[in-house]
Design an enzyme around this catalytic site. Structure first.
Site, PDB file in Angstrom:
ATOM      1  N   LYS A   1       0.811  -1.225   0.000  1.00  0.00           N
ATOM      2  CA  LYS A   1       0.000   0.000   0.000  1.00  0.00           C
ATOM      3  C   LYS A   1       0.847   1.280   0.000  1.00  0.00           C
ATOM      4  O   LYS A   1       0.408   2.307  -0.485  1.00  0.00           O
ATOM      5  CB  LYS A   1      -0.928   0.007   1.215  1.00  0.00           C
ATOM      6  CG  LYS A   1      -2.135  -0.913   1.069  1.00  0.00           C
ATOM      7  CD  LYS A   1      -3.023  -0.792   2.300  1.00  0.00           C
ATOM      8  CE  LYS A   1      -4.373  -1.427   2.080  1.00  0.00           C
ATOM      9  NZ  LYS A   1      -5.266  -1.257   3.237  1.00  0.00           N
TER      10      LYS A   1
ATOM     11  N   ASP B   1     -10.164   3.353   2.131  1.00  0.00           N
ATOM     12  CA  ASP B   1     -10.384   2.887   3.510  1.00  0.00           C
ATOM     13  C   ASP B   1     -10.964   4.015   4.367  1.00  0.00           C
ATOM     14  O   ASP B   1     -11.759   3.781   5.283  1.00  0.00           O
ATOM     15  CB  ASP B   1      -9.068   2.413   4.147  1.00  0.00           C
ATOM     16  CG  ASP B   1      -8.639   1.043   3.632  1.00  0.00           C
ATOM     17  OD1 ASP B   1      -9.496   0.304   3.115  1.00  0.00           O
ATOM     18  OD2 ASP B   1      -7.443   0.713   3.748  1.00  0.00           O
TER      19      ASP B   1
HETATM   20  P1  NAP Z   1      -0.079  -2.232   9.132  1.00  0.00           P
HETATM   21  O1  NAP Z   1       0.091  -0.934   8.406  1.00  0.00           O
HETATM   22  O2  NAP Z   1       0.923  -3.314   8.937  1.00  0.00           O
HETATM   23  O3  NAP Z   1      -0.171  -1.888  10.716  1.00  0.00           O
HETATM   24  C1  NAP Z   1      -0.312  -2.905  11.653  1.00  0.00           C
HETATM   25  C2  NAP Z   1      -0.404  -2.330  13.055  1.00  0.00           C
HETATM   26  O4  NAP Z   1      -0.695  -3.399  13.957  1.00  0.00           O
HETATM   27  C3  NAP Z   1       0.886  -1.690  13.532  1.00  0.00           C
HETATM   28  O5  NAP Z   1       0.571  -0.584  14.317  1.00  0.00           O
HETATM   29  C4  NAP Z   1       1.525  -2.798  14.355  1.00  0.00           C
HETATM   30  O6  NAP Z   1       2.312  -2.322  15.431  1.00  0.00           O
HETATM   31  C5  NAP Z   1       0.323  -3.481  14.944  1.00  0.00           C
HETATM   32  N1  NAP Z   1       0.604  -4.890  15.232  1.00  0.00           N
HETATM   33  C6  NAP Z   1       0.893  -5.857  14.320  1.00  0.00           C
HETATM   34  N2  NAP Z   1       1.073  -7.049  14.951  1.00  0.00           N
HETATM   35  C7  NAP Z   1       0.912  -6.813  16.278  1.00  0.00           C
HETATM   36  C8  NAP Z   1       0.996  -7.631  17.436  1.00  0.00           C
HETATM   37  N3  NAP Z   1       1.270  -8.932  17.345  1.00  0.00           N
HETATM   38  N4  NAP Z   1       0.766  -7.053  18.640  1.00  0.00           N
HETATM   39  C9  NAP Z   1       0.477  -5.725  18.729  1.00  0.00           C
HETATM   40  N5  NAP Z   1       0.406  -4.904  17.669  1.00  0.00           N
HETATM   41  C10 NAP Z   1       0.617  -5.437  16.455  1.00  0.00           C
HETATM   42  O7  NAP Z   1      -1.495  -2.906   8.805  1.00  0.00           O
HETATM   43  P2  NAP Z   1      -2.863  -2.161   8.420  1.00  0.00           P
HETATM   44  O8  NAP Z   1      -2.959  -2.060   6.950  1.00  0.00           O
HETATM   45  O9  NAP Z   1      -2.975  -0.927   9.250  1.00  0.00           O
HETATM   46  O10 NAP Z   1      -3.927  -3.261   8.864  1.00  0.00           O
HETATM   47  C11 NAP Z   1      -4.207  -3.504  10.239  1.00  0.00           C
HETATM   48  C12 NAP Z   1      -5.393  -4.464  10.346  1.00  0.00           C
HETATM   49  O11 NAP Z   1      -6.543  -3.856   9.775  1.00  0.00           O
HETATM   50  C13 NAP Z   1      -5.192  -5.780   9.566  1.00  0.00           C
HETATM   51  O12 NAP Z   1      -5.743  -6.831  10.322  1.00  0.00           O
HETATM   52  C14 NAP Z   1      -5.986  -5.582   8.307  1.00  0.00           C
HETATM   53  O13 NAP Z   1      -6.483  -6.799   7.794  1.00  0.00           O
HETATM   54  C15 NAP Z   1      -7.136  -4.709   8.819  1.00  0.00           C
HETATM   55  N6  NAP Z   1      -7.706  -3.899   7.744  1.00  0.00           N
HETATM   56  C16 NAP Z   1      -9.017  -4.084   7.486  1.00  0.00           C
HETATM   57  C17 NAP Z   1      -9.618  -3.345   6.494  1.00  0.00           C
HETATM   58  C18 NAP Z   1     -11.075  -3.532   6.222  1.00  0.00           C
HETATM   59  O14 NAP Z   1     -11.556  -3.079   5.173  1.00  0.00           O
HETATM   60  N7  NAP Z   1     -11.824  -4.169   7.114  1.00  0.00           N
HETATM   61  C19 NAP Z   1      -8.886  -2.399   5.746  1.00  0.00           C
HETATM   62  C20 NAP Z   1      -7.534  -2.241   6.061  1.00  0.00           C
HETATM   63  C21 NAP Z   1      -6.956  -3.003   7.056  1.00  0.00           C
HETATM   64  P3  NAP Z   1       3.885  -1.924  15.268  1.00  0.00           P
HETATM   65  O15 NAP Z   1       3.889  -0.512  14.815  1.00  0.00           O
HETATM   66  O16 NAP Z   1       4.422  -2.133  16.619  1.00  0.00           O
HETATM   67  O17 NAP Z   1       4.455  -2.881  14.238  1.00  0.00           O
END
Ligand code: NAP
Length: 286
Positions: A69, A105
């Site tokens: 992304k 989003d």
């Molecule tokens: P991202 O940019 O990779 O960010 C992930 C975040 O989660 C970071 O802040 C990370 O913390 C934290 N994290 C990851 N693993 C963790 C763990 N084991 N314990 C605590 N914190 C953890 O991902 P994203 O795109 O924001 O997506 C996040 C979630 O939202 C995903 O599950 C994704 O599937 C979901 N999502 C859903 C939609 C929808 O349409 N429903 C759209 C977008 C995303 P650090 O900074 O410490 O690494």
């Protein structure tokens, strides 16, 4: 001679095998009689440049998901405000070889929250990645006055809170895990971490007793639909928003950008039913 559909769309990411996007867009195309196909392209980091440059000449548009992304921005000829603010692209329009990049989003979160919040509300975001930034921008647009950010890596929480400040809200960094009193102060609790997702497991570290009836608990995770956080929120009689709500509205906004179709409640309900059927069939192996 083989003749394919008039328009080619799809999803670029890694992995993409379990994506619901073909079901969602396929249903929209079918309902609207659009002659188009939506494919999945599993592309790793080394292949991204070639894949995107190929799509520049082949596709009408495409979606982008984890882990591309942010990196896909290098290919954009135009970026929406939402991309500039969040730093992430999830929808691309191809026109005469030019790529226009969007982040739908933000719209997805706005549509799910708009009827549940009041002017001046407070949000606590768990996570500080792309979904968290989309949630922060959506919340500020809906009138949030205070945005608290709790993230495993504190320095990223600091940046996300600064984004909220830049957008005109009060940004505040809170500890990870979030203290119960901060959870209780939030009108909206938004999980933007993958905790609770199939294959990741666990649950966001939220004190169940800090959740209150009337509070909105929004989980961006949609596999499973009933996440541990959503279950806990229901037990505490909080109002819940599941990740499928965001997933479908962000997809309908992409369809508006690609096809000029208005994302209506009717289309949302129809697509949601089809996705739920598909998820149910998946459970039973049908
Ligand atoms: P991202 O940019 O990779 O960010 C992930 C975040 O989660 C970071 O802040 C990370 O913390 C934290 N994290 C990851 N693993 C963790 C763990 N084991 N314990 C605590 N914190 C953890 O991902 P994203 O795109 O924001 O997506 C996040 C979630 O939202 C995903 O599950 C994704 O599937 C979901 N999502 C859903 C939609 C929808 O349409 N429903 C759209 C977008 C995303 P650090 O900074 O410490 O690494």
């Amino acid at each position: 001679m083989l003749v394919g559909p008039a328009r080619l769309y799809g999803l670029v990411g890694h992995p993409v095998g379990h994506s619901l996007s073909p079901v969602i867009h396929g249903e929209v195309f079918r309902r609207l009689g659009v002659d188009a196909v939506y494919l999945l392209w599993d592309v790793d980091r080394r292949q991204l440049h070639q894949a995107v440059e190929g799509l520049r000449h082949l596709a009408s548009g495409f979606n982008v998901t984890i882990p591309h992304k942010e990196r896909v921005r290098a290919h954009c000829d135009m970026e929406s405000n939402e991309v500039c603010v969040t730093g992430a692209v999830n929808t691309v329009v191809v026109s005469e070889g030019r790529l226009s990049c969007f982040n739908t989003d933000v719209y997805g979160v706005e549509r799910c929250l708009e009827r549940l919040v009041h002017e001046g509300f407070t949000m606590l975001v768990l996570g500080a990645g792309g979904a968290a930034k989309a949630a922060i921008l959506a919340a500020v647009r809906l009138g949030a006055r205070r945005v608290m950010v709790s993230n495993r890596t504190r320095s990223r929480a600091v940046m996300a809170a600064a984004l909220a400040e830049m957008l005109g809200a009060r940004g505040e960094v809170v500890d990870w895990p979030p203290p119960p009193e901060k959870i209780a102060e939030a009108d909206v609790l938004f999980n933007a971490t993958p905790l609770g997702m199939e294959g990741v497991g666990g649950a966001p570290p939220v004190d169940r007793d800090a959740l209150t009836p009337g509070q909105v608990v929004f989980d961006a995770v949609y596999r499973p639909l009933e996440t541990p956080l959503i279950r806990m929120a229901r037990e505490r009689r909080a109002r819940v928003v599941d990740g499928l709500c965001m997933l479908i509205w962000q997809a309908l906004e992409a369809d508006r950008i690609w096809l000029g179709v208005e994302p209506s409640e009717e289309l949302y309900s129809a697509v949601r039913s089809v996705v739920l059927e598909r998820l149910e069939a998946g459970k039973t192996g049908a």
